[in-house]
Design an enzyme around this catalytic site. Structure first.
Site, short mmCIF file in Angstrom:
data_model
loop_
_atom_site.label_atom_id
_atom_site.label_comp_id
_atom_site.label_asym_id
_atom_site.label_seq_id
_atom_site.Cartn_x
_atom_site.Cartn_y
_atom_site.Cartn_z
N THR A 210 -9.70 3.57 0.39
CA THR A 210 -9.02 3.98 1.61
C THR A 210 -9.86 5.04 2.33
O THR A 210 -10.63 5.75 1.69
CB THR A 210 -7.67 4.59 1.18
N ARG A 238 4.11 -5.40 0.16
CA ARG A 238 3.95 -4.06 -0.42
C ARG A 238 3.22 -3.13 0.55
O ARG A 238 2.19 -3.47 1.12
CB ARG A 238 3.17 -4.17 -1.73
N GLY A 240 1.78 0.94 0.75
CA GLY A 240 1.52 2.12 -0.09
C GLY A 240 1.84 3.41 0.64
O GLY A 240 2.63 3.45 1.59
N ASP A 241 1.19 4.46 0.21
CA ASP A 241 1.45 5.79 0.75
C ASP A 241 0.76 6.05 2.08
O ASP A 241 1.19 6.90 2.87
CB ASP A 241 0.99 6.86 -0.24
N THR A 261 -5.64 9.47 -1.08
CA THR A 261 -6.11 8.16 -1.51
C THR A 261 -5.85 8.03 -3.01
O THR A 261 -6.01 8.99 -3.75
CB THR A 261 -7.60 7.96 -1.22
N GLY A 262 -5.44 6.85 -3.42
CA GLY A 262 -5.16 6.66 -4.84
C GLY A 262 -4.05 5.65 -5.03
O GLY A 262 -3.77 4.84 -4.15
N GLY A 264 -0.93 4.38 -4.67
CA GLY A 264 0.05 4.75 -3.64
C GLY A 264 1.46 4.99 -4.12
O GLY A 264 2.16 5.86 -3.60
N1 ASP Z 1 -3.35 4.74 -1.46
C1 ASP Z 1 -3.66 3.38 -1.10
C2 ASP Z 1 -2.46 2.51 -1.37
O1 ASP Z 1 -1.83 2.69 -2.39
C3 ASP Z 1 -4.83 2.81 -1.82
C4 ASP Z 1 -6.08 3.66 -1.81
O2 ASP Z 1 -6.03 4.84 -1.53
O3 ASP Z 1 -7.15 3.10 -2.06
O4 ASP Z 1 -2.21 1.62 -0.60
#
Ligand code: ASP
Length: 343
Positions: A210, A238, A240-241, A261-262, A264
């Site tokens: 991300t 789906r 995410g965050d 990022t991570g 989510g």
């Molecule tokens: N946070 C993002 C999600 O869960 C993914 C990412 O940060 O790579 O959609």
């Protein structure tokens, strides 16, 4: 590390846990804020030195530097933090290296569904889009939601119709295809078949990707933005965050701006971006203390992997992650740092 070390005493050092680091952070709060500051990420995950070839390493560093150049140029000329965030993220969305715009990961159905959000710390106005498939620059769609509609969050077809109504660029969904992300999906599907159950969990070859940017402009305004393709093999719409204000993105001039990022699902449940700001506001923590606590203690203790970038009204910068690496960088007048691994 050298570049970071050189900053100690002037500004807080991201990732510095020593008493000296804390003292530097306090000192920074007293110093005059820099003319501008900008911090970016290109995703966190299992990114170890041995995982990237020298060519890949240089390509990522070049892209991070080019993104910082774009944001810095806007800020140096007196442009707004919002413009810097949008322009910087548009560049990262165009790069196939990152999981946003072109280069986004694939859903289980073999499509690309993009999420993005942006927030203005001056007014706490915000805009976000989720699950869009034809908008070339989702971050610009998020900004349009914020500035040209009475809403904060639009998803799917509706968001696309709105983006077209305000004249944003659209593309054929095949524009987002990259071979590398397609192969990641095939590997995820093979693992799913083997394990016998649906999964989007991070795994050894999983790298997030991300992109995000937080900027502080000459007028002291903070803005934050995040853009993503989400997680490989995601299903059922789906989200995410990243497009969720308070989870993946937050900005308030009184405290800080944050982009995450991570994994989510964890960032949503722990309301990570807002939690950093809340700790600063209610507990009086510094940016460094708040980001460290949320990523290294709260999230880590429950298995939430990822990281964030943040900056406060004094121009202090934090780049905190509990994964092997995070593509990241920041710039202030006369200063530049770009990093990938835990260093
Ligand atoms: N946070 C993002 C999600 O869960 C993914 C990412 O940060 O790579 O959609």
């Amino acid at each position: 590390m050298l570049a970071m070390a050189a900053l100690c005493g002037l500004y807080a050092c991201a990732g510095d846990t020593t008493a000296e680091g804390a003292a530097a952070q306090e000192a920074a709060a007293e110093t005059e804020r820099p003319e501008y500051a900008i911090v970016i990420h290109g995703g966190a995950g299992t990114i170890r030195r041995e995982d990237l070839t020298p060519e890949q390493d240089s390509a990522y560093r070049a892209a991070l530097n080019a993104a910082l150049d774009i944001g810095e140029e806007v800020l140096r000329k007196g442009g707004s933090a919002l413009d810097a965030v949008e322009q910087t993220i548009r560049y990262l969305e165009d790069s196939p290296l990152f999981n946003a715009g072109r280069g986004a990961v694939f859903t289980s159905a073999g499509t690309n569904e993009l999420d993005a959000s942006i927030m203005d710390g001056r007014t706490r106005n915000a805009g976000a889009v989720g699950g869009v498939t034809i908008i070339k620059h989702p971050i610009s769609a998020a900004r349009a939601v914020m500035e040209k509609s009475p809403h904060v969050f639009m998803v799917g077809r509706g968001a696309e119709a709105f983006a077209m109504s305000v004249g944003l660029d659209t593309v054929d969904p095949s524009y987002f295809y990259t071979q590398r992300r397609w192969e990641s999906l095939q590997r995820a599907k093979a693992r799913e078949k083997q394990s016998g159950h649906y999964q989007v969990d991070p795994n050894p070859d999983y790298k997030f990707g991300t992109v995000g940017c937080v900027a502080l402009d000459r007028d002291g305004n903070i803005a934050s933005g995040t853009s993503t393709g989400g997680m490989t093999n995601k299903r059922w719409g789906r989200i995410g965050d990243s497009p969720i204000i308070g989870a993946g993105t937050f900005a308030d001039n009184n405290t800080c701006g944050v982009s995450c990022t991570g994994h989510g699902e964890f960032f949503i449940r722990w309301v990570v971006a807002y939690d950093v700001a809340a700790r600063m506001e209610y507990l009086g923590e510094t940016l460094e203390q708040a980001t460290r606590h949320v990523i290294q203690q709260k999230l880590k203790s429950v298995g939430g992997s990822g990281g964030l970038i943040a900056l406060d009204k004094h121009g202090n910068v934090a780049m905190e992650f509990n994964t092997e690496g995070m593509y990241r960088g920041y710039a202030r007048p006369g200063e530049r740092y770009v990093g990938i691994y835990k260093e």
